[in-house]
Design a protein around this motif. Sequence first.
Motif, PDB file in Angstrom:
ATOM      1  N   GLY A 101      -3.893  -2.334 -32.858  1.00  0.00           N
ATOM      2  CA  GLY A 101      -5.041  -3.084 -32.380  1.00  0.00           C
ATOM      3  C   GLY A 101      -6.295  -2.396 -32.892  1.00  0.00           C
ATOM      4  N   PHE A 102      -7.425  -3.049 -32.756  1.00  0.00           N
ATOM      5  CA  PHE A 102      -8.683  -2.463 -33.200  1.00  0.00           C
ATOM      6  C   PHE A 102      -9.817  -3.153 -32.465  1.00  0.00           C
ATOM      7  CE2 PHE A 102      -8.374  -6.296 -35.555  1.00  0.00           C
ATOM      8  CZ  PHE A 102      -9.679  -6.703 -35.810  1.00  0.00           C
ATOM      9  N   ARG A 103     -10.991  -2.578 -32.555  1.00  0.00           N
ATOM     10  CA  ARG A 103     -12.153  -3.185 -31.923  1.00  0.00           C
ATOM     11  C   ARG A 103     -13.274  -3.299 -32.943  1.00  0.00           C
ATOM     12  NH1 ARG A 103     -12.817  -6.538 -27.722  1.00  0.00           N
ATOM     13  NH2 ARG A 103     -15.003  -6.623 -27.143  1.00  0.00           N
ATOM     14  N   GLY A 104     -13.511  -4.497 -33.461  1.00  0.00           N
ATOM     15  CA  GLY A 104     -14.571  -4.707 -34.426  1.00  0.00           C
ATOM     16  C   GLY A 104     -15.925  -4.708 -33.756  1.00  0.00           C
ATOM     17  N   ALA A 105     -16.958  -4.801 -34.550  1.00  0.00           N
ATOM     18  CA  ALA A 105     -18.319  -4.770 -34.020  1.00  0.00           C
ATOM     19  C   ALA A 105     -18.544  -5.887 -33.008  1.00  0.00           C
ATOM     20  CB  ALA A 105     -19.322  -4.883 -35.165  1.00  0.00           C
ATOM     21  N   SER A 106     -17.953  -7.026 -33.238  1.00  0.00           N
ATOM     22  CA  SER A 106     -18.061  -8.135 -32.295  1.00  0.00           C
ATOM     23  C   SER A 106     -16.714  -8.423 -31.635  1.00  0.00           C
ATOM     24  CB  SER A 106     -18.564  -9.390 -33.022  1.00  0.00           C
ATOM     25  OG  SER A 106     -19.840  -9.172 -33.575  1.00  0.00           O
ATOM     26  N   GLY A 107     -15.841  -7.444 -31.623  1.00  0.00           N
ATOM     27  CA  GLY A 107     -14.507  -7.644 -31.066  1.00  0.00           C
ATOM     28  C   GLY A 107     -13.556  -8.257 -32.075  1.00  0.00           C
ATOM     29  N   ILE A 108     -14.035  -9.287 -32.791  1.00  0.00           N
ATOM     30  CA  ILE A 108     -13.174  -9.984 -33.757  1.00  0.00           C
ATOM     31  C   ILE A 108     -13.582  -9.680 -35.195  1.00  0.00           C
ATOM     32  CG2 ILE A 108     -12.584 -11.834 -32.164  1.00  0.00           C
ATOM     33  CD1 ILE A 108     -14.719 -13.567 -33.473  1.00  0.00           C
TER      34      ILE A 108
END
Length: 272
Positions: free
Chosen positions: A120-127
Amino acid sequence: MGGLIEQLRALGTLRLAAMAGVGLAVLGLVAWLAGQPQTTKAGEPAGDSLALADRWRQAEAAVQALLDQELADEDGEPALARLLSRLLPAGLPVLLANSSPVRDWESFAHPGAPPRPMHGFRGASGIDGTLSSACGLAEALGDLVLVSGDLALLHDANGWLWRSQLSGRLTVVLIDNGGGGIFEQLPIRTEPAAAMDFERLFAMPQPVDPLALAAVHGVPGRRVAGLATLASDLAWARQQPMALLVISTDRRRDAALRQRLRTMAAAQVTPP
Protein backbone atom coordinates in the motif's frame (compact mmCIF):
# COMPACT_ATOMS: atom_id res chain seq x y z
CA MET A 1 12.37 -10.84 33.38
CA GLY A 2 15.01 -9.36 35.65
CA GLY A 3 17.23 -8.79 32.63
CA LEU A 4 14.47 -6.86 30.90
CA ILE A 5 13.95 -4.64 33.95
CA GLU A 6 17.67 -3.91 34.05
CA GLN A 7 17.61 -2.95 30.38
CA LEU A 8 14.63 -0.67 30.94
CA ARG A 9 16.31 0.87 33.98
CA ALA A 10 19.32 1.62 31.84
CA LEU A 11 17.10 3.18 29.22
CA GLY A 12 15.51 5.25 31.97
CA THR A 13 18.69 7.30 32.20
CA LEU A 14 18.86 7.85 28.46
CA ARG A 15 20.52 11.18 27.76
CA LEU A 16 18.95 13.32 25.05
CA ALA A 17 21.58 15.52 23.42
CA ALA A 18 20.29 18.82 22.12
CA MET A 19 21.68 22.13 20.93
CA ALA A 20 20.65 23.84 24.17
CA GLY A 21 22.17 21.22 26.45
CA VAL A 22 21.49 17.72 27.75
CA GLY A 23 18.10 16.54 29.00
CA LEU A 24 17.12 13.47 31.01
CA ALA A 25 14.22 11.13 30.16
CA VAL A 26 12.80 8.99 32.96
CA LEU A 27 10.76 5.95 31.95
CA GLY A 28 7.93 5.10 34.35
CA LEU A 29 7.69 1.72 32.61
CA VAL A 30 10.45 0.38 34.88
CA ALA A 31 8.45 0.90 38.07
CA TRP A 32 5.25 -0.38 36.45
CA LEU A 33 6.92 -3.58 35.25
CA ALA A 34 8.58 -4.20 38.60
CA GLY A 35 5.18 -4.03 40.29
CA GLN A 36 3.50 -6.67 38.13
CA PRO A 37 2.47 -10.03 39.66
CA GLN A 38 5.05 -12.79 39.76
CA THR A 39 3.04 -14.86 37.26
CA THR A 40 3.40 -12.04 34.75
CA LYS A 41 7.15 -11.87 35.31
CA ALA A 42 7.42 -15.63 34.82
CA GLY A 43 5.72 -15.34 31.44
CA GLU A 44 2.55 -17.15 32.51
CA PRO A 45 -0.64 -15.50 31.22
CA ALA A 46 -3.27 -14.75 33.84
CA GLY A 47 -6.51 -16.67 33.79
CA ASP A 48 -8.47 -13.51 33.00
CA SER A 49 -6.20 -12.88 30.00
CA LEU A 50 -6.72 -16.41 28.71
CA ALA A 51 -10.48 -16.07 29.13
CA LEU A 52 -10.49 -12.74 27.28
CA ALA A 53 -8.41 -14.20 24.45
CA ASP A 54 -10.83 -17.12 24.17
CA ARG A 55 -13.80 -14.74 23.96
CA TRP A 56 -12.12 -12.83 21.13
CA ARG A 57 -11.37 -16.08 19.28
CA GLN A 58 -15.00 -17.14 19.56
CA ALA A 59 -16.18 -13.71 18.40
CA GLU A 60 -13.79 -13.80 15.44
CA ALA A 61 -15.03 -17.24 14.41
CA ALA A 62 -18.64 -16.04 14.66
CA VAL A 63 -17.93 -12.91 12.61
CA GLN A 64 -16.15 -14.89 9.89
CA ALA A 65 -19.05 -17.34 9.68
CA LEU A 66 -21.40 -14.37 9.44
CA LEU A 67 -19.39 -12.84 6.59
CA ASP A 68 -19.32 -16.15 4.71
CA GLN A 69 -23.10 -16.34 4.96
CA GLU A 70 -23.95 -12.70 4.22
CA LEU A 71 -21.51 -12.26 1.33
CA ALA A 72 -22.18 -15.60 -0.39
CA ASP A 73 -24.74 -14.14 -2.81
CA GLU A 74 -23.34 -10.60 -3.02
CA ASP A 75 -21.59 -9.04 -6.02
CA GLY A 76 -20.42 -5.81 -4.37
CA GLU A 77 -17.10 -4.55 -3.08
CA PRO A 78 -17.01 -6.40 0.29
CA ALA A 79 -17.75 -9.69 -1.51
CA LEU A 80 -15.10 -8.88 -4.12
CA ALA A 81 -12.43 -8.43 -1.45
CA ARG A 82 -13.38 -11.72 0.20
CA LEU A 83 -13.44 -13.71 -3.04
CA LEU A 84 -10.36 -12.13 -4.58
CA SER A 85 -8.29 -12.85 -1.49
CA ARG A 86 -8.99 -16.56 -2.00
CA LEU A 87 -8.76 -16.69 -5.80
CA LEU A 88 -5.29 -15.17 -6.15
CA PRO A 89 -2.51 -17.74 -5.78
CA ALA A 90 -0.18 -17.80 -2.80
CA GLY A 91 2.84 -15.56 -3.05
CA LEU A 92 1.35 -13.27 -5.71
CA PRO A 93 1.95 -9.65 -4.58
CA VAL A 94 -1.07 -7.34 -4.31
CA LEU A 95 -1.15 -3.55 -4.20
CA LEU A 96 -4.26 -2.03 -2.65
CA ALA A 97 -5.21 1.49 -3.67
CA ASN A 98 -6.36 3.93 -1.01
CA SER A 99 -9.90 4.65 0.18
CA SER A 100 -12.29 1.69 -0.07
CA PRO A 101 -10.06 -1.08 -1.55
CA VAL A 102 -7.55 -1.16 1.32
CA ARG A 103 -10.29 -0.85 3.95
CA ASP A 104 -12.41 -3.60 2.39
CA TRP A 105 -9.48 -5.99 2.16
CA GLU A 106 -8.63 -5.44 5.81
CA SER A 107 -12.25 -5.92 6.86
CA PHE A 108 -13.52 -8.63 4.52
CA ALA A 109 -10.59 -10.63 3.11
CA HIS A 110 -10.87 -14.28 4.08
CA PRO A 111 -8.63 -15.33 7.02
CA GLY A 112 -7.95 -18.63 5.26
CA ALA A 113 -6.70 -16.94 2.10
CA PRO A 114 -3.24 -17.93 0.81
CA PRO A 115 -0.38 -15.81 2.21
CA ARG A 116 1.09 -13.17 -0.08
CA PRO A 117 3.03 -9.89 0.05
CA MET A 118 0.65 -6.95 0.47
CA HIS A 119 1.54 -3.41 -0.55
CA GLY A 120 0.00 0.00 0.00
CA PHE A 121 1.08 3.62 -0.23
CA ARG A 122 -0.13 7.11 0.51
CA GLY A 123 0.10 9.59 -2.36
CA ALA A 124 -0.07 13.34 -1.96
CA SER A 125 -3.83 13.21 -2.44
CA GLY A 126 -4.22 9.63 -1.25
CA ILE A 127 -4.67 8.40 -4.82
CA ASP A 128 -1.67 10.16 -6.37
CA GLY A 129 0.43 7.84 -8.57
CA THR A 130 -1.65 4.69 -8.09
CA LEU A 131 -1.11 3.09 -11.51
CA SER A 132 2.52 4.21 -11.85
CA SER A 133 3.32 2.81 -8.40
CA ALA A 134 1.75 -0.49 -9.42
CA CYS A 135 3.82 -0.57 -12.62
CA GLY A 136 7.00 0.13 -10.67
CA LEU A 137 6.23 -2.68 -8.23
CA ALA A 138 5.39 -5.08 -11.07
CA GLU A 139 8.71 -4.20 -12.69
CA ALA A 140 10.62 -4.77 -9.44
CA LEU A 141 8.75 -7.89 -8.28
CA GLY A 142 8.02 -9.45 -11.66
CA ASP A 143 4.30 -9.85 -11.03
CA LEU A 144 1.55 -7.85 -9.32
CA VAL A 145 -2.20 -7.39 -8.98
CA LEU A 146 -3.51 -3.87 -8.39
CA VAL A 147 -6.95 -3.40 -6.82
CA SER A 148 -8.11 0.16 -7.41
CA GLY A 149 -11.15 2.40 -7.58
CA ASP A 150 -12.07 4.25 -10.76
CA LEU A 151 -11.04 7.74 -9.62
CA ALA A 152 -7.69 6.52 -8.30
CA LEU A 153 -6.87 4.85 -11.60
CA LEU A 154 -8.04 7.78 -13.70
CA HIS A 155 -6.03 10.19 -11.55
CA ASP A 156 -2.86 8.48 -12.82
CA ALA A 157 -4.01 7.42 -16.30
CA ASN A 158 -0.58 8.19 -17.79
CA GLY A 159 0.66 5.12 -15.96
CA TRP A 160 -0.70 3.08 -18.87
CA LEU A 161 2.31 4.37 -20.83
CA TRP A 162 4.34 1.75 -18.96
CA ARG A 163 2.84 -0.90 -21.25
CA SER A 164 5.55 -0.58 -23.90
CA GLN A 165 8.40 -1.00 -21.43
CA LEU A 166 7.07 -3.09 -18.54
CA SER A 167 8.96 -6.35 -18.21
CA GLY A 168 6.89 -7.62 -15.27
CA ARG A 169 3.23 -8.67 -15.36
CA LEU A 170 0.49 -6.35 -14.06
CA THR A 171 -3.17 -7.24 -13.64
CA VAL A 172 -5.43 -4.33 -12.70
CA VAL A 173 -8.74 -5.10 -10.99
CA LEU A 174 -10.75 -1.89 -11.28
CA ILE A 175 -13.77 -1.23 -9.08
CA ASP A 176 -15.97 1.05 -11.16
CA ASN A 177 -18.55 2.53 -8.79
CA GLY A 178 -19.02 5.85 -10.53
CA GLY A 179 -16.86 8.07 -8.37
CA GLY A 180 -15.49 8.29 -4.84
CA GLY A 181 -17.27 5.46 -3.05
CA ILE A 182 -15.46 6.19 0.22
CA PHE A 183 -17.59 9.33 0.66
CA GLU A 184 -20.75 7.22 0.64
CA GLN A 185 -19.57 5.83 3.97
CA LEU A 186 -19.50 9.28 5.59
CA PRO A 187 -22.62 11.04 6.93
CA ILE A 188 -22.45 13.94 4.50
CA ARG A 189 -25.51 13.45 2.30
CA THR A 190 -28.23 15.95 3.08
CA GLU A 191 -32.00 15.77 3.49
CA PRO A 192 -33.38 17.02 1.24
CA ALA A 193 -30.77 15.86 -1.23
CA ALA A 194 -31.10 19.11 -3.20
CA ALA A 195 -29.53 21.03 -0.32
CA MET A 196 -26.09 19.89 -1.46
CA ASP A 197 -24.85 18.45 -4.74
CA PHE A 198 -23.22 15.33 -3.31
CA GLU A 199 -22.49 13.78 -6.70
CA ARG A 200 -20.63 16.82 -8.01
CA LEU A 201 -18.84 17.84 -4.79
CA PHE A 202 -17.89 14.46 -3.33
CA ALA A 203 -18.53 11.46 -5.59
CA MET A 204 -17.29 13.22 -8.73
CA PRO A 205 -18.21 10.54 -11.32
CA GLN A 206 -16.26 10.93 -14.57
CA PRO A 207 -17.60 10.22 -18.09
CA VAL A 208 -14.63 8.04 -19.03
CA ASP A 209 -14.72 4.44 -20.22
CA PRO A 210 -11.74 2.81 -18.44
CA LEU A 211 -11.60 -0.03 -20.97
CA ALA A 212 -11.43 2.41 -23.89
CA LEU A 213 -8.74 4.45 -22.15
CA ALA A 214 -6.65 1.34 -21.53
CA ALA A 215 -7.19 0.17 -25.12
CA VAL A 216 -5.82 3.47 -26.46
CA HIS A 217 -2.56 2.51 -24.76
CA GLY A 218 -2.67 -1.03 -26.14
CA VAL A 219 -3.78 -2.62 -22.88
CA PRO A 220 -6.43 -5.36 -23.29
CA GLY A 221 -9.36 -5.43 -20.90
CA ARG A 222 -12.64 -7.06 -19.97
CA ARG A 223 -15.74 -6.02 -18.08
CA VAL A 224 -16.50 -8.67 -15.46
CA ALA A 225 -20.16 -9.66 -15.63
CA GLY A 226 -20.25 -10.66 -11.96
CA LEU A 227 -18.23 -12.41 -9.30
CA ALA A 228 -19.38 -15.76 -10.69
CA THR A 229 -17.09 -15.21 -13.70
CA LEU A 230 -14.22 -13.58 -11.80
CA ALA A 231 -12.10 -16.75 -11.70
CA SER A 232 -12.20 -17.24 -15.47
CA ASP A 233 -11.67 -13.53 -16.12
CA LEU A 234 -8.64 -13.54 -13.84
CA ALA A 235 -7.25 -16.59 -15.65
CA TRP A 236 -7.52 -14.67 -18.93
CA ALA A 237 -5.97 -11.50 -17.53
CA ARG A 238 -3.08 -13.38 -15.92
CA GLN A 239 -2.03 -14.60 -19.38
CA GLN A 240 -1.47 -11.01 -20.55
CA PRO A 241 1.63 -8.93 -19.75
CA MET A 242 -0.71 -6.11 -18.75
CA ALA A 243 -4.50 -6.32 -18.49
CA LEU A 244 -7.50 -4.54 -17.03
CA LEU A 245 -10.56 -6.13 -15.43
CA VAL A 246 -13.47 -3.77 -14.70
CA ILE A 247 -16.10 -4.67 -12.11
CA SER A 248 -19.10 -2.34 -11.84
CA THR A 249 -20.57 -1.90 -8.36
CA ASP A 250 -23.23 0.22 -6.65
CA ARG A 251 -21.50 2.46 -4.11
CA ARG A 252 -24.65 3.45 -2.23
CA ARG A 253 -25.76 -0.15 -1.87
CA ASP A 254 -22.28 -1.26 -0.81
CA ALA A 255 -22.07 1.52 1.80
CA ALA A 256 -25.36 0.31 3.31
CA LEU A 257 -24.09 -3.30 3.20
CA ARG A 258 -20.88 -2.39 5.04
CA GLN A 259 -22.87 -0.63 7.75
CA ARG A 260 -25.19 -3.60 8.13
CA LEU A 261 -22.27 -6.03 8.38
CA ARG A 262 -20.54 -3.90 11.01
CA THR A 263 -23.71 -3.77 13.08
CA MET A 264 -24.16 -7.53 12.81
CA ALA A 265 -20.48 -8.15 13.62
CA ALA A 266 -20.64 -5.94 16.72
CA ALA A 267 -23.53 -8.04 17.99
CA GLN A 268 -21.22 -11.09 18.02
CA VAL A 269 -19.00 -9.53 20.69
CA THR A 270 -20.29 -9.99 24.23
CA PRO A 271 -19.45 -7.06 26.53
CA PRO A 272 -17.20 -7.98 29.50
